[in-house]
Design an enzyme around this catalytic site. Structure first.
Site, PDB file in Angstrom:
ATOM      1  N   HIS A 107       0.885  -1.170   0.000  1.00  0.00           N
ATOM      2  CA  HIS A 107       0.000   0.000   0.000  1.00  0.00           C
ATOM      3  C   HIS A 107       0.921   1.217   0.000  1.00  0.00           C
ATOM      4  CE1 HIS A 107      -2.497   3.231   1.344  1.00  0.00           C
ATOM      5  NE2 HIS A 107      -2.088   3.179   2.593  1.00  0.00           N
ATOM      6  N   TYR A 117      -6.640   8.289  -0.322  1.00  0.00           N
ATOM      7  CA  TYR A 117      -7.027   9.108   0.820  1.00  0.00           C
ATOM      8  C   TYR A 117      -5.986  10.188   1.038  1.00  0.00           C
ATOM      9  CZ  TYR A 117      -3.654   6.287   3.516  1.00  0.00           C
ATOM     10  OH  TYR A 117      -2.519   5.664   3.971  1.00  0.00           O
ATOM     11  N   TRP A 152      -6.086  -4.867  10.905  1.00  0.00           N
ATOM     12  CA  TRP A 152      -5.577  -3.521  10.715  1.00  0.00           C
ATOM     13  C   TRP A 152      -5.710  -2.725  12.012  1.00  0.00           C
ATOM     14  CZ3 TRP A 152      -6.873  -1.500   5.091  1.00  0.00           C
ATOM     15  CH2 TRP A 152      -6.412  -2.446   4.169  1.00  0.00           C
ATOM     16  N   ASP A 175     -26.385 -24.157  12.165  1.00  0.00           N
ATOM     17  CA  ASP A 175     -27.593 -24.970  12.095  1.00  0.00           C
ATOM     18  C   ASP A 175     -27.408 -25.944  10.949  1.00  0.00           C
ATOM     19  OD1 ASP A 175     -28.033 -23.068   9.988  1.00  0.00           O
ATOM     20  OD2 ASP A 175     -30.166 -23.578  10.035  1.00  0.00           O
TER      21      ASP A 175
END
Length: 838
Positions: A225, A256, A357, A545
């Site tokens: 990143h 961002y 994170w 279930d």
């Protein structure tokens, strides 16, 4: 000489935010003799915590992730390391605005307030250095903030040490682990060997390496990143704090921007997917910055810099503002984008706290500690359960393929039904050629290619007058053919490929006792009975279930959904006696399952067998082996679509033969191939059948789900004490079936909620029960036989009133009126179950 103790109750490996939080919360839950170690120095050992951007946006479409984020925020605030600054997700396109309207609904469903949609002018007021002319609007959350995750981890660590519960050992590398009889026994480190009852791997991008030492797999990939820090920024020079303006997520370009003191930090998820292997991560000595901060690749970032310039020209276009810091930072990505939490299925006592994170770290620490100490977490973690992966999903090739595809989805617009495109076609049903020839549209479940609907049935759409959905989002990954197949099944009969079931055989002298302990229902039933049962956690909430067939006095067959199958396998395996008197064998790939349902199902089956399949000769909820030509078929008379019929099991190599026999025999009776769209949605919703992971989660009880049985069995079972208590209490909510009264939107286009939307009063006031839970749509879909659109939702008792028209469902920032059709489990379709029991 080693300063480490020779023995420890728990060894936690990793001193990032997650490892510190796990150790602290284990101590807070009453454990002691905990060793916390890391190969790096403190307070920053060199993992992803050290270079994280440290901001927290609260709202996710996943309830699980939102709950973890909100709880982490609470802890950061309590630790005094949280700075609230607000956050805006901005939209450059109408598609993103629609996504932000959807995000508004998720915020209401999970109780995150206040939030609002804001205009470009309002965004400009909040972030004056933005160019609002390129924006259509935004989603504003005032509660967004930044944290000091290293300081938070330090405080947690210090508190645990001061309590006398934790010993910390930095600069200590793990060299190996010993496993004996399937259980973790010791950890070998550069400072000595520690005998350990449990070991927690909280090593982020290194987690696969540590798991491999013990023979386990943690399927994640370290991925890049990119971030840059530019400054000094003239506008920020007079700032009194590190951040004074809201953080901006420019989601349409996957970026961002946030103030960081006198600098502007710009992060990107828009670049190519850059993957690394854990083995490639350099040592602390070799790393230029830290082991998880790789050299910046400028060419990957150049296009994003142009996007940042367009949004914030005042800062990015100022030639006096230079680049101060730029990295390719490593983060952990998993094949499905969720964390990997819980005890590993391969090694007892070895726990994973990976792919977490900063925004989830403290809550994961608390939840994992609760799980270890009490057997379950207060937050339902089924989507993050480490045992959820099937074997193929843990291979390096699959993990790399899926994470490569997943990286652009980080800020992408992901549809709730969106299908993966990478590494498909691995698990192929023996019926695949037949279903493919009918134009099957395949959706994936646990690696299996399952027909969702069949293009060959397109003429049925006109026959039954099924209308398409006008809104592209509502129609995506859906077809009107689903509703047509449903009506064809209800009119005649449908045949289903159910090969994606997970199937386990439990055998041995203690098989009955094991299953009695595991499930709520009475399992001491006659041979040949089929039992549907919830599986509960210690607190009385749902863990699963499923159905169980009693095949012999000492032999049972468990059938469950493929998506949750591996977690179910671990759940039952953990309860096996240590003396070997009961065993569990995964026989999933030994059997093919075909569903045959509808009012003509008996006509079809009786035409190919001489066995008695009448209602008297083959009652509902029983199973037995019948002959179909030269095949022996285990037939189970149950139904998840609410119609007469059977699940038919044959050895996998005989599956295609059985399909062919049924297909030929069914032609005179109007037999139609039906997809999972009918089986998993329309059929079950008309019958108000609950589904695990939707209606059935650990935070809801059997009473609230409307599944209370007349009596409780004498034998002990997990969750019994809590269940008995809950039966005596007034429920805080009741599961209801709602019908949508009017689909018309402001644009004039009919809209169809897809699930997880808030249920409110008609004026938009959210519904909150006395446990603080919001009402939201757990499942949504058509009821073609009823000509109504159906929603399931838990409502506070005062609103769970049949016939009430005071409620609405909020979808895409509009409210659509609904009626409470059923409070409880009574089916809307065939309420007396006459068809199933005919």
């Amino acid at each position: 000489m080693s300063t480490l103790p020779a023995r420890a109750r728990a060894v936690v490996i990793g001193c990032g935010i997650v490892g510190n939080a796990v150790a602290y919360h284990l101590a807070d839950q009453g454990w002691s003799d905990i060793v916390l170690l890391d190969k790096g120095p403190l307070p920053n050992p060199g993992g992803s915590t050290g270079h994280a951007s440290n901001f927290i946006f609260l709202v996710d479409h996943s309830k699980e992730m939102t709950q973890l984020t909100v709880e982490s925020t609470r802890q950061y605030q309590e630790l005094g390391v949280f700075t609230e600054c607000g956050g805006i997700e901005v939209a450059r396109t109408e598609e993103r605005m629609e996504e932000l309207r959807r995000r508004m609904a998720s915020a209401t469903s999970w109780g995150v307030e206040p939030v609002s949609l804001v205009t470009p002018a309002e965004i400009k007021e909040l972030v004056p250095y933005i160019d609002e002319s390129i924006l259509l609007g935004g989603f504003y959350t005032p509660g967004v903030g930044v944290v000091d995750s290293l300081r938070a981890g330090t405080i947690m660590r210090e508190r645990a040490v001061e309590a006398g519960a934790v010993q910390v050992s930095p600069n200590t590398e793990v060299g190996g682990m010993d496993v004996e009889h399937g259980r973790i026994r010791r950890v070998h480190t550069s400072r000595g060997t520690i005998e350990a009852e449990v070991v927690v791997i909280a090593c982020g991008v290194w987690s696969p390496l540590l798991a491999r030492m013990a023979g386990a797999r943690i399927p994640l990939v370290p991925m890049v990143h990119q971030m840059i820090d530019i400054g000094p920024v003239p506008r920020f020079e007079g700032s009194a704090s590190a951040i004074e303006y809201p953080i901006v997520r420019d989601m349409d370009v996957f970026m961002y921007e946030r103030q960081d003191g006198t600098s502007l930090e710009i992060g990107s998820y828009a670049h190519r997917s850059i993957q690394h292997e854990p083995e490639e991560i350099p040592s602390i000595e070799e790393a230029a910055l830290s082991p998880t901060e790789f050299p910046f690749t400028q060419a990957d970032f150049d296009p994003q810099l142009a996007d940042a310039l367009e949004l914030m020209p005042e800062i990015v276009g100022d030639e006096s503002v230079g680049v101060k810091y730029a990295i390719n930072g490593l983060i952990s990505l998993t094949p499905d984008g969720m964390p990997i939490l819980g005890e590993t299925p391969e090694v007892a006592g070895l726990w994973s706290a990976a792919a977490v994170w900063v925004k989830e770290g403290p809550a994961v620490g608390k939840s994992l500690a609760e799980w270890m100490v009490h057997g379950e977490s207060h937050i339902d973690l089924h989507s993050s359960d480490a045992s959820r992966f099937h074997d193929h999903q843990k291979t390096r090739a699959h993990v790399r393929a899926r994470t490569f595809e997943a990286f652009p989805k980080t800020y992408g617009i992901v549809h709730p039904a969106e299908q993966w495109s990478s590494d498909r076609g691995l698990r192929i049903s023996p019926l695949h050629d037949r279903t493919e020839a009918l134009g099957a549209v395949f959706h994936e479940a646990a690696g299996w290619e399952r027909p969702q609907w069949y293009e060959a049935n397109a003429p049925l759409v006109e026959r039954y007058g099924i209308a398409p959905r006008e809104a592209e989002w509502d129609a995506r990954w859906w077809s009107p053919i689903v509703n047509a197949e449903h009506l064809a099944m209800r009119e005649h009969a449908g045949v289903f490929d159910l090969s994606a079931f997970a199937i386990f055989d439990v055998q041995g002298s203690s098989a009955l006792d094991t299953l009695q302990r595991a499930v709520l229902a009475q399992m001491d039933v006659p041979v040949g009975r089929v039992v549907y049962t919830p599986v509960l956690g210690p607190g009385g909430g749902f863990r699963s279930d499923l159905t169980i067939m009693r095949l012999a006095d000492d032999a049972f067959r468990i059938v469950t959904g493929g998506a949750h199958g591996m977690a179910d396998r671990k759940l039952f395996a953990d309860l096996l006696p240590g003396d070997g008197s009961a065993s569990l064998v995964d026989v999933t790939t030994a059997w093919t399952t075909i569903g045959l349902w509808g009012p003509r199902a008996r006509d079809v089956l009786s035409s190919v067998t001489s066995d008695d399949v009448s209602h008297e000769g083959f009652p509902f909820a029983t199973c037995r082996t019948i002959e179909v030509g030269s095949q022996l078929v285990l037939a189970s008379r149950i139904s998840y679509v609410g119609d007469l019929g059977w699940e038919l099991y044959v050895p996998i190599e005989q599956g295609a033969r059985l399909w062919d026999v049924l297909w030929e025999a069914g032609a005179p009776h109007g037999l139609t191939a039906c997809g999972i769209g009918v089986y998993g949605t329309t059929g079950r919703l008309e019958k108000c059948y609950r589904a695990y992971g939707a209606e059935l989660e650990s935070e809801f009880t059997v009473v609230e789900a409307g599944m209370t049985r007349p009596t409780v069995k004498e034998q002990d079972f997990v969750g019994k004490e809590a269940h008995l208590r809950q039966r005596d209490e007034e429920p805080a909510a009741l599961l209801c079936t709602l019908t949508v009264d009017d689909h018309g939107s402001a644009s004039g286009v009919a809209r169809y909620p897809l699930g997880r939307e808030p249920v409110t009063l008609r004026d938009g006031t959210p519904l909150t029960d006395r446990k603080g839970r919001r009402s939201y749509v757990t499942s949504a879909g058509a009821g073609p036989s009823l000509d109504r659109y159906l929603l399931l939702a838990y409502l506070p008792p005062e609103h769970a009133v049949e016939g009430s028209t005071e409620l609405a469902v909020e979808y895409m920032n509009e409210r659509f009126p609904v009626t409470v059709a059923v409070a409880g489990s009574r089916p809307l379709f065939d309420p007396d179950n006459a068809r199933i029991r005919s």
